[in-house]
Scaffold this motif. Structure first.
Motif, PDB file in Angstrom:
ATOM      1  N   ALA A   3       0.846  -1.192   0.000  1.00  0.00           N
ATOM      2  CA  ALA A   3       0.000   0.000   0.000  1.00  0.00           C
ATOM      3  C   ALA A   3       0.877   1.235   0.000  1.00  0.00           C
ATOM      4  O   ALA A   3       2.017   1.217   0.482  1.00  0.00           O
ATOM      5  N   THR A   4       0.350   2.316  -0.547  1.00  0.00           N
ATOM      6  CA  THR A   4       0.996   3.625  -0.489  1.00  0.00           C
ATOM      7  C   THR A   4       0.044   4.590   0.212  1.00  0.00           C
ATOM      8  O   THR A   4      -1.140   4.655  -0.112  1.00  0.00           O
ATOM      9  N   LEU A   5       0.567   5.320   1.185  1.00  0.00           N
ATOM     10  CA  LEU A   5      -0.205   6.323   1.900  1.00  0.00           C
ATOM     11  C   LEU A   5       0.283   7.702   1.500  1.00  0.00           C
ATOM     12  O   LEU A   5       1.480   8.001   1.590  1.00  0.00           O
ATOM     13  N   LEU A   6      -0.643   8.557   1.058  1.00  0.00           N
ATOM     14  CA  LEU A   6      -0.348   9.961   0.797  1.00  0.00           C
ATOM     15  C   LEU A   6      -0.939  10.794   1.921  1.00  0.00           C
ATOM     16  O   LEU A   6      -2.161  10.889   2.055  1.00  0.00           O
ATOM     17  N   ASN A   7      -0.076  11.380   2.749  1.00  0.00           N
ATOM     18  CA  ASN A   7      -0.527  12.273   3.813  1.00  0.00           C
ATOM     19  C   ASN A   7      -0.453  13.697   3.280  1.00  0.00           C
ATOM     20  O   ASN A   7       0.624  14.237   3.047  1.00  0.00           O
ATOM     21  N   CYS A   8      -1.625  14.300   3.091  1.00  0.00           N
ATOM     22  CA  CYS A   8      -1.719  15.630   2.481  1.00  0.00           C
ATOM     23  C   CYS A   8      -1.817  16.739   3.518  1.00  0.00           C
ATOM     24  O   CYS A   8      -2.356  17.822   3.240  1.00  0.00           O
ATOM     25  N   SER A   9      -1.309  16.485   4.716  1.00  0.00           N
ATOM     26  CA  SER A   9      -1.252  17.521   5.746  1.00  0.00           C
ATOM     27  C   SER A   9      -0.473  18.726   5.236  1.00  0.00           C
ATOM     28  O   SER A   9       0.474  18.590   4.466  1.00  0.00           O
ATOM     29  N   LEU A  10      -0.850  19.904   5.692  1.00  0.00           N
ATOM     30  CA  LEU A  10      -0.097  21.108   5.360  1.00  0.00           C
ATOM     31  C   LEU A  10       1.152  21.253   6.221  1.00  0.00           C
ATOM     32  O   LEU A  10       2.006  22.095   5.928  1.00  0.00           O
ATOM     33  N   LYS A  11       1.255  20.428   7.272  1.00  0.00           N
ATOM     34  CA  LYS A  11       2.374  20.552   8.206  1.00  0.00           C
ATOM     35  C   LYS A  11       3.556  19.684   7.755  1.00  0.00           C
ATOM     36  O   LYS A  11       3.399  18.473   7.588  1.00  0.00           O
ATOM     37  N   PRO A  12       4.726  20.263   7.574  1.00  0.00           N
ATOM     38  CA  PRO A  12       5.902  19.445   7.271  1.00  0.00           C
ATOM     39  C   PRO A  12       6.411  18.762   8.537  1.00  0.00           C
ATOM     40  O   PRO A  12       6.074  19.169   9.658  1.00  0.00           O
ATOM     41  N   SER A  13       7.205  17.722   8.357  1.00  0.00           N
ATOM     42  CA  SER A  13       7.851  17.082   9.504  1.00  0.00           C
ATOM     43  C   SER A  13       8.834  18.087  10.121  1.00  0.00           C
ATOM     44  O   SER A  13       9.386  18.946   9.431  1.00  0.00           O
ATOM     45  N   PRO A  14       9.049  18.026  11.425  1.00  0.00           N
ATOM     46  CA  PRO A  14       8.558  17.023  12.377  1.00  0.00           C
ATOM     47  C   PRO A  14       7.282  17.436  13.110  1.00  0.00           C
ATOM     48  O   PRO A  14       6.975  16.855  14.154  1.00  0.00           O
ATOM     49  N   GLU A  15       6.539  18.411  12.599  1.00  0.00           N
ATOM     50  CA  GLU A  15       5.311  18.816  13.276  1.00  0.00           C
ATOM     51  C   GLU A  15       4.334  17.645  13.340  1.00  0.00           C
ATOM     52  O   GLU A  15       4.193  16.901  12.371  1.00  0.00           O
ATOM     53  N   PRO A  16       3.660  17.446  14.474  1.00  0.00           N
ATOM     54  CA  PRO A  16       2.679  16.356  14.574  1.00  0.00           C
ATOM     55  C   PRO A  16       1.556  16.544  13.560  1.00  0.00           C
ATOM     56  O   PRO A  16       1.111  17.660  13.301  1.00  0.00           O
ATOM     57  N   SER A  17       1.109  15.433  12.989  1.00  0.00           N
ATOM     58  CA  SER A  17       0.047  15.461  11.988  1.00  0.00           C
ATOM     59  C   SER A  17      -1.156  14.685  12.501  1.00  0.00           C
ATOM     60  O   SER A  17      -1.088  13.466  12.686  1.00  0.00           O
ATOM     61  N   ASN A  18      -2.272  15.377  12.740  1.00  0.00           N
ATOM     62  CA  ASN A  18      -3.505  14.702  13.127  1.00  0.00           C
ATOM     63  C   ASN A  18      -3.946  13.702  12.061  1.00  0.00           C
ATOM     64  O   ASN A  18      -4.432  12.611  12.354  1.00  0.00           O
ATOM     65  N   THR A  19      -3.765  14.091  10.811  1.00  0.00           N
ATOM     66  CA  THR A  19      -4.146  13.219   9.697  1.00  0.00           C
ATOM     67  C   THR A  19      -3.346  11.924   9.726  1.00  0.00           C
ATOM     68  O   THR A  19      -3.891  10.841   9.481  1.00  0.00           O
ATOM     69  N   GLN A  20      -2.051  12.016  10.047  1.00  0.00           N
ATOM     70  CA  GLN A  20      -1.222  10.818  10.108  1.00  0.00           C
ATOM     71  C   GLN A  20      -1.665   9.886  11.225  1.00  0.00           C
ATOM     72  O   GLN A  20      -1.673   8.661  11.063  1.00  0.00           O
ATOM     73  N   VAL A  21      -2.051  10.468  12.357  1.00  0.00           N
ATOM     74  CA  VAL A  21      -2.459   9.640  13.501  1.00  0.00           C
ATOM     75  C   VAL A  21      -3.666   8.783  13.137  1.00  0.00           C
ATOM     76  O   VAL A  21      -3.705   7.579  13.430  1.00  0.00           O
ATOM     77  N   LEU A  22      -4.668   9.360  12.474  1.00  0.00           N
ATOM     78  CA  LEU A  22      -5.831   8.564  12.084  1.00  0.00           C
ATOM     79  C   LEU A  22      -5.493   7.619  10.935  1.00  0.00           C
ATOM     80  O   LEU A  22      -5.948   6.472  10.923  1.00  0.00           O
ATOM     81  N   ALA A  23      -4.689   8.073   9.986  1.00  0.00           N
ATOM     82  CA  ALA A  23      -4.283   7.191   8.887  1.00  0.00           C
ATOM     83  C   ALA A  23      -3.523   5.983   9.411  1.00  0.00           C
ATOM     84  O   ALA A  23      -3.634   4.874   8.857  1.00  0.00           O
ATOM     85  N   ASP A  24      -2.763   6.158  10.480  1.00  0.00           N
ATOM     86  CA  ASP A  24      -1.998   5.040  11.052  1.00  0.00           C
ATOM     87  C   ASP A  24      -2.908   3.943  11.589  1.00  0.00           C
ATOM     88  O   ASP A  24      -2.490   2.779  11.682  1.00  0.00           O
ATOM     89  N   THR A  37       3.229  -0.959   4.000  1.00  0.00           N
ATOM     90  CA  THR A  37       2.836   0.380   3.576  1.00  0.00           C
ATOM     91  C   THR A  37       4.039   1.321   3.502  1.00  0.00           C
ATOM     92  O   THR A  37       4.860   1.373   4.413  1.00  0.00           O
ATOM     93  N   THR A  38       4.109   2.065   2.400  1.00  0.00           N
ATOM     94  CA  THR A  38       5.072   3.150   2.246  1.00  0.00           C
ATOM     95  C   THR A  38       4.312   4.463   2.355  1.00  0.00           C
ATOM     96  O   THR A  38       3.308   4.659   1.659  1.00  0.00           O
ATOM     97  N   SER A  39       4.763   5.344   3.247  1.00  0.00           N
ATOM     98  CA  SER A  39       4.059   6.601   3.494  1.00  0.00           C
ATOM     99  C   SER A  39       4.844   7.788   2.946  1.00  0.00           C
ATOM    100  O   SER A  39       6.071   7.835   3.049  1.00  0.00           O
ATOM    101  N   TYR A  40       4.104   8.743   2.384  1.00  0.00           N
ATOM    102  CA  TYR A  40       4.692   9.993   1.908  1.00  0.00           C
ATOM    103  C   TYR A  40       3.939  11.160   2.532  1.00  0.00           C
ATOM    104  O   TYR A  40       2.714  11.236   2.440  1.00  0.00           O
ATOM    105  N   ARG A  41       4.662  12.054   3.149  1.00  0.00           N
ATOM    106  CA  ARG A  41       4.097  13.298   3.670  1.00  0.00           C
ATOM    107  C   ARG A  41       4.410  14.369   2.636  1.00  0.00           C
ATOM    108  O   ARG A  41       5.555  14.813   2.501  1.00  0.00           O
ATOM    109  N   LEU A  42       3.404  14.753   1.882  1.00  0.00           N
ATOM    110  CA  LEU A  42       3.647  15.570   0.703  1.00  0.00           C
ATOM    111  C   LEU A  42       4.290  16.909   1.030  1.00  0.00           C
ATOM    112  O   LEU A  42       5.033  17.459   0.207  1.00  0.00           O
ATOM    113  N   ALA A  43       4.045  17.435   2.231  1.00  0.00           N
ATOM    114  CA  ALA A  43       4.656  18.701   2.626  1.00  0.00           C
ATOM    115  C   ALA A  43       6.172  18.598   2.757  1.00  0.00           C
ATOM    116  O   ALA A  43       6.872  19.622   2.751  1.00  0.00           O
TER     117      ALA A  43
END
Length: 203
Positions: A3-24, A37-43
């Motif tokens: 699987a591939t996960l696209l996390n479209c949060s506006l926050k770049p790492s290392p800021e916590p991502s609410n979207t990532q927590v639920l996607a996890d 699963t391979t994850s990409y944080r687009l920011a």
């Protein structure tokens, strides 16, 4: 299965991502069925604007595209901003548009036989609208979106705490996320056993 996960949060790492927590939650459940699963944080990526798979030097999208086309499952995760998907979500859809004209050796669109689901977070209402927008776009591109292949969390009307700042509604979002994972895996397995046919030619 991958699987591939696209996390479209506006926050770049290392800021916590609410979207990532639920996607996890979805990623963890899929892992129980043997999905890697391979994850990409687009920011965190350098993504060019456009509707081609490769926009030239410095564009990070080609490696994301390679991951998607090497996976059976796509998990598309976005926060809600003023009732709409994030700007990174829209950019990802625009880049995925190139897949409509990309085919395999049998003339089948490369998105065929791949399933997709949607994760949405936000402390405002609008999740169903966002899910509909993204699921509709993914269907146009050629992905199969199974029934109940989504989960979301929002606080409801008006401003308020984000996902990680309250426990309100978490049980429902997590249960729905596990259902989403089960449905994605089940349909991906079904398509693996009985693939779709290439669409009829214009001739």
């Amino acid at each position: 299965m991958r699987a591939t996960l696209l996390n479209c949060s506006l926050k770049p790492s290392p800021e916590p991502s609410n979207t990532q927590v639920l996607a996890d939650v979805v990623v963890s459940a899929m892992k129980g069925w043997g999905v890697e699963t391979t994850s990409y944080r687009l920011a965190d990526l350098d993504l060019a604007h456009g509707v081609e798979t490769d926009m030239g030097d410095g564009d990070d999208w080609p490696r994301v595209h390679e991951s998607i086309t090497s996976s059976e499952i796509l998990v598309f995760a976005t926060p809600t901003w003023v009732g709409h998907p994030s700007s990174y979500a829209q950019q990802a859809i625009e880049r995925l548009d190139a897949m409509i004209s990309e085919t395999d050796d049998d003339g089948k669109p490369v998105a065929y036989d791949r399933v997709a689901g949607v994760v949405v977070t936000g402390n405002e209402d609008g999740a169903h609208h966002v899910i509909s927008e993204i699921a509709g776009a993914l269907g146009d591109i050629g992905f199969t979106v199974p029934g109940q292949a989504w989960t979301y969390w929002n606080r409801g009307p008006g401003p308020g705490p984000s996902f990680t700042e309250t426990d309100e509604g978490h049980d429902w979002s997590r249960t729905t996320g596990v259902t989403m994972a089960a449905n994605l895996v089940a349909v991906a397995r079904a398509l693996g056993q009985s693939p779709m046919s290439a669409p009829p030619s214009d001739g």
